[in-house]
Design a protein around this motif. Structure first.
Motif, short mmCIF file in Angstrom:
data_model
loop_
_atom_site.label_atom_id
_atom_site.label_comp_id
_atom_site.label_asym_id
_atom_site.label_seq_id
_atom_site.Cartn_x
_atom_site.Cartn_y
_atom_site.Cartn_z
N PRO A 586 11.08 5.46 85.84
CA PRO A 586 10.46 5.95 87.07
C PRO A 586 10.92 7.38 87.36
O PRO A 586 11.93 7.84 86.83
N GLN A 587 10.15 8.10 88.17
CA GLN A 587 10.51 9.46 88.50
C GLN A 587 11.84 9.49 89.27
O GLN A 587 12.13 8.61 90.07
N VAL A 588 12.64 10.51 88.96
CA VAL A 588 13.93 10.71 89.60
C VAL A 588 13.81 11.91 90.54
O VAL A 588 13.45 13.01 90.11
N THR A 589 14.08 11.70 91.82
CA THR A 589 13.92 12.76 92.82
C THR A 589 15.28 13.19 93.35
O THR A 589 16.20 12.38 93.50
N GLY A 600 13.48 21.66 99.46
CA GLY A 600 12.63 20.48 99.52
C GLY A 600 13.01 19.47 98.46
O GLY A 600 14.10 19.51 97.88
N THR A 601 12.06 18.55 98.19
CA THR A 601 12.29 17.47 97.22
C THR A 601 11.73 17.89 95.86
O THR A 601 10.62 18.42 95.77
N TYR A 602 12.50 17.57 94.82
CA TYR A 602 12.11 17.92 93.45
C TYR A 602 12.23 16.69 92.56
O TYR A 602 13.11 15.84 92.78
N VAL A 603 11.35 16.61 91.56
CA VAL A 603 11.40 15.54 90.55
C VAL A 603 11.99 16.14 89.28
O VAL A 603 11.54 17.18 88.80
N LEU A 604 13.03 15.46 88.74
CA LEU A 604 13.67 15.97 87.54
C LEU A 604 12.75 15.83 86.33
O LEU A 604 12.03 14.84 86.20
N GLU A 605 12.80 16.86 85.46
CA GLU A 605 11.96 16.83 84.27
C GLU A 605 12.62 16.06 83.14
O GLU A 605 11.94 15.37 82.38
N THR A 606 13.93 16.16 83.03
CA THR A 606 14.65 15.48 81.95
C THR A 606 15.90 14.82 82.54
O THR A 606 16.31 15.09 83.67
N LYS A 607 16.49 13.96 81.70
CA LYS A 607 17.73 13.31 82.13
C LYS A 607 18.89 14.29 82.19
O LYS A 607 19.92 14.00 82.79
N GLN A 608 18.75 15.45 81.57
CA GLN A 608 19.84 16.41 81.48
C GLN A 608 19.69 17.58 82.45
O GLN A 608 20.40 18.57 82.32
N PRO A 685 25.31 29.23 83.44
CA PRO A 685 24.53 27.98 83.41
C PRO A 685 24.94 27.13 82.22
O PRO A 685 25.20 27.64 81.12
N GLY A 686 25.02 25.80 82.44
CA GLY A 686 25.39 24.89 81.36
C GLY A 686 26.87 24.70 81.19
O GLY A 686 27.29 23.93 80.32
N SER A 687 27.69 25.38 81.99
CA SER A 687 29.14 25.22 81.89
C SER A 687 29.57 23.87 82.46
O SER A 687 28.76 23.10 82.98
N ASN A 688 30.86 23.61 82.38
CA ASN A 688 31.38 22.34 82.90
C ASN A 688 31.16 22.21 84.41
O ASN A 688 31.07 21.10 84.93
N GLU A 689 31.12 23.33 85.13
CA GLU A 689 30.88 23.30 86.57
C GLU A 689 29.45 22.91 86.89
O GLU A 689 29.15 22.43 87.98
N ASP A 690 28.55 23.13 85.94
CA ASP A 690 27.11 22.87 86.13
C ASP A 690 26.84 21.41 85.80
O ASP A 690 26.52 21.05 84.66
N ILE A 691 26.97 20.52 86.83
CA ILE A 691 26.90 19.07 86.58
C ILE A 691 25.46 18.59 86.51
O ILE A 691 24.53 19.21 87.03
N ILE A 692 25.27 17.45 85.83
CA ILE A 692 23.94 16.83 85.66
C ILE A 692 23.57 16.11 86.95
O ILE A 692 24.40 15.41 87.57
N LEU A 693 22.32 16.23 87.36
CA LEU A 693 21.83 15.62 88.60
C LEU A 693 21.44 14.16 88.39
O LEU A 693 21.07 13.74 87.29
N ARG A 694 21.53 13.39 89.50
CA ARG A 694 21.18 11.97 89.49
C ARG A 694 20.17 11.68 90.60
O ARG A 694 19.95 12.50 91.49
#
Length: 815
Positions: A586-589, A600-608, A685-694
């Motif tokens: 399902p879409q992840v918002t 506003g609200t955004y839908v993630l494109e990828t799991k990463q 961007p992409g460093s350890n500080e740049d965490i993956i969204l859930r």
């Protein structure tokens, strides 16, 4: 008392309005013919009513005084109405529930209307005699009615005022007072004796004398004559014996025995209510039984009084107490000729729960008490004696002829045990068996004479079909006929996974997988119809180690729920599992708030997808974005962080004073607050500080702030302007410094992005955390340690120990 006192009150008030200013003058005044009740205020009426209540005038004296002074009847009626209105208003103001109380007081003649019959008691604790309150209850005044037509049998006497009216061809009116000699002087006719004659006899005598003296039209009928009594004379009667206030009373000549007893305050608890004697000319001319009025409303014994009559209230000969299941428990007075039936009649009869076959009586003999049981057929013969206490018990909570049938019959319940009732007859009384009745075995639970129980089994079909197997029932037999469903498990089946209504369903014979899917609302879009498993329970007697505990059946598509094909038949306890499609997501918002170009609200494109990706899609940051104040709010799915936060806030509440409400709410919130270094994330961007969204993440980018908040154990918690390079001591000084309870070594700071910094220590050196824009400085409170002063013994003990230790050290040093 009320009406009579009101009349005298009116007399006094009127005279006050005319000329005299105090009670003595009013009583001496003689003309009340010009009074105007309407001109008096309520305060005046109440004031002089209170004064006259202390004057000691009796009711009859008050009434006669008002009438003799010429008070018009119309004003008397007005005064009564005014006094009634004022008195009722006063009572309603002081007792809001007076109407309710008046309704309850209507039972004053009988008993307290409680759930359990009780014997009412006098203030001294003794039982009240039935009828004791009749003369003291405010609802019954027993005052004579002075506004009625003159009775035909009224006996004329001295001081009566006769109103003689002749009308028709000849007209004349006279108001004549009967002289002490019992005569009246009729103008142009002469002196006529009238005392001792009834009003009817006096009318006939006056008419005859007037016909002979110039009123011939009375004989021809051209004129008519009427003779009435205007002002009623007063009479004196004496009450002796067991009256509450015996003595001589002045009453209206229309008074009866009840009026006199009421004036005397009623009868004492030892007095007789059944044999009150009226003595006239030294002879008993009437005996009043108050019970006739209380029980039957019979007033035939309540005769009128004459001047110099004597009422004697003797001592009651016999009092009997009745307790238990009667409608009016209490103490009753009995005559020598009355029996137990009469006593029960006085109480109103037995209650619906009374045991009437016999009653118990506690008697007195010459030395002690004794018990006697009187059967119902002896009530006419037994005459209660001195000191008897009659006790009426309740019926037992048992049944003389009850049998019970339970279970699979149309009408289960309790039935009458008739003579010769058989088991089959009882089943017919219960309208027969239900369709689900288990007929192979049923039970009769029978109570033996010694109250132990036994079980008698039987077959229902045999009893109904063959009279030889029928069973005769006995008292308190309980028949239990089971249902076939009582011996079956409540089978169920379970469906889980990608269906609209997963859960546990009742098992029905021959239910198929399609039927179950239909009951569960069908498959969801995420269901993989080619991946359906049925886990089936295995029943085996084997004890092998590798024994299977369930049989798993793989089933392909059952998406088509149309009624075609047999489908897969399910068994009890089956568990159906519907798997999810491979790759179904399902879409992840997530939400982006604060200082970004497009929040506003955004839908993630990828799991990463990471924070830098989200900010890039939002058009970047605004010029007022505060890079040190960004944080990520994340839902605490496991609950571990929530427990940690609760522990944290409890610690803060113990150690920190005036911590901001926003901080307290934030710590106890089930949302985890993740501090971010937004400058590093944007730069790398992409460093350890740049965490993956859930799913459900909220990225907050604060607006630049230039304040620092100081809370906790400082003199004046406040906010101050941020100063570049200023240390922690600077901001604490701005808040007035530390309090005496401050724990300065544990001072910490909360940064805008949710992270914290504490004071560190190395040997004798302290390193305070750096203060940035938007920081909150928190100074904890010292732990409270219970302190108490040492006792004298403890001081002596410690001093002795120290002295001894010092002596030992000195000795060691010498050596």
């Amino acid at each position: 008392m009320k009406v009579l006192t009101r009349l005298i009150f009116c007399s006094l008030i009127i005279m006050v309005s005319l000329q005299v200013g105090h009670t003595q003058g009013l009583l001496k005044s003689s003309d009340l013919s010009k009074i105007n009740v309407d001109a008096l205020t309520d305060e005046e009426i109440l004031k002089y009513r209170d004064q006259l209540q202390t004057a000691g005038l009796s009711e009859i004296q008050a009434e006669q005084l008002a009438i003799q002074r010429g008070m018009p009847s119309s004003e008397v009626l007005k005064l009564k109405a005014r006094l009634a209105k004022i008195t009722n208003a006063s009572k309603m103001a002081s007792v809001p529930d007076q109407s309710i109380r008046r309704t309850q007081d209507s039972s004053y003649l009988y008993r307290n209307k409680a759930d359990t019959p009780v014997v009412s008691q006098a203030p001294d604790g003794k039982p009240k005699v039935f009828g004791n309150e009749i003369f003291s209850n405010p609802s019954l005044s027993f005052e004579p009615n002075l506004r009625i037509a003159t009775p035909k049998n009224y006996m004329i006497g001295p001081d009566d005022e006769l109103l003689i009216d002749v009308y028709g061809y000849q007209e004349v009116n006279y108001r004549l007072i009967v002289s002490p000699e019992g005569t009246i002087t009729l103008p142009y006719v002469g002196v006529l004796p009238v005392s001792g004659s009834s009003i009817e006899q006096v009318t006939r005598r006056i008419k005859e004398r007037m016909i002979r003296n110039g009123y011939a039209s009375l004989a021809s009928g051209q004129s008519k004559i009427e003779v009435n009594v205007g002002r009623i004379k007063s009479i004196k009667i004496t009450i002796v014996g067991e009256a509450k206030r015996p003595g001589t009373f002045t009453l209206s000549s229309l008074s009866n025995m009840f009026n006199a007893l009421y004036a005397a305050g009623g009868i004492t608890s030892e007095g007789s209510f059944r044999q009150i004697e009226l003595i006239r000319n030294n002879k008993v001319v009437n005996t009043l039984d108050v019970y006739d009025f209380l029980l039957k409303g019979d007033l035939s014994g309540n005769v009128g009084l004459m001047d110099q009559d004597v009422i004697r209230v003797p001592v009651a000969l016999l009092h009997v107490i009745v307790k238990g299941e009667v409608k009016r428990p209490g103490m009753y007075e009995l005559l020598a000729s009355e029996n137990m039936n009469d006593l029960i009649r006085f109480t109103g009869g037995f209650t619906s729960q009374a045991y009437t076959a016999a009653i118990h009586i506690e008697q007195l003999n010459d030395r002690e008490r004794q018990l006697k049981d009187v059967a119902k057929n002896q009530f006419d013969e037994y005459k209660p004696q001195r000191g008897d206490v009659v006790i009426v018990d309740r019926v037992l909570e048992t049944y003389a002829n009850r049998v019970t049938i339970n279970g699979a019959v149309i009408r289960p319940g309790q039935f009458e045990l008739t003579a010769g009732l058989q088991l089959s007859d009882l089943i017919k009384k219960a309208d027969g068996l239900r369709e689900d009745a288990f007929t192979n075995r049923a039970l009769i639970i029978r109570t033996r004479p010694d109250l132990t129980t036994e079980i008698i089994p039987f077959q229902v079909n045999e009893v109904l079909q063959n009279p030889a197997y029928d069973i005769k029932l006995k008292k308190e037999d309980v028949i239990n006929i089971a249902s076939i469903f009582d011996y079956k498990d409540n089978y169920s089946i379970t469906i889980e996974g990608e269906v609209r209504k997963p859960g546990v369903y009742k098992y029905i014979d021959k239910i198929t997988l399609k039927d179950l899917l239909f009951e569960a609302g069908g498959l969801t879009d995420a269901a993989a119809p080619q991946q359906i498993e049925i886990a089936r329970r295995i029943n085996s007697d084997s004890l092998g180690v590798s024994q299977k505990i369930a049989e798993v059946l793989d089933v392909n598509s059952e998406r088509d729920l149309a009624l075609k094909g047999e489908g897969i038949v399910l068994q009890p306890w089956d568990i159906v599992l519907i798997r999810t499609k491979i790759g179904y997501k399902p879409q992840v918002t997530v939400t982006l708030a604060g200082e970004v170009v497009y929040p506003g609200t955004y839908v993630l494109e990828t799991k990463q997808d990471k924070i830098s990706d989200l900010i890039k899609r939002a058009g970047g940051l605004t010029s007022e974005a505060f890079l040190d104040g960004a944080y990520l709010s994340r839902i605490n799915a496991t609950g571990v962080a929530r427990e940690a936060n609760i522990s944290r806030i409890q610690k803060l509440q113990r150690n920190v004073k005036d911590t901001s409400n926003a901080l307290l709410e934030d710590v106890t919130n089930p949302i985890v607050k993740v501090g971010l270094n937004l400058g590093t994330i944007i730069a790398n961007p992409g460093s350890n500080e740049d965490i993956i969204l859930r799913e459900g993440d909220v990225l907050n980018v604060s607006k630049i702030t230039n304040e620092v908040m100081i809370n906790g154990e400082v003199m004046f918690p406040t906010q101050v302007v941020y100063k570049e390079g200023a240390g922690l001591d600077y901001y604490i000084d701005k808040a007035g410094g530390l309090t005496d309870n401050a724990r300065s070594k544990k001072t910490f700071v909360l940064y805008p992005n949710g992270s914290a910094g504490k004071t560190s220590h190395f040997l004798f050196f302290k390193k305070y955390p750096r203060v940035r824009r938007g920081t909150e400085v928190i100074v904890p409170k010292k732990k409270e340690i219970e302190r108490r002063r040492l006792s004298t013994g403890e001081v002596v003990g410690i001093t002795t120990a120290v002295t001894t230790l010092a002596a030992v050290l000195i000795q060691l040093l010498k050596n």
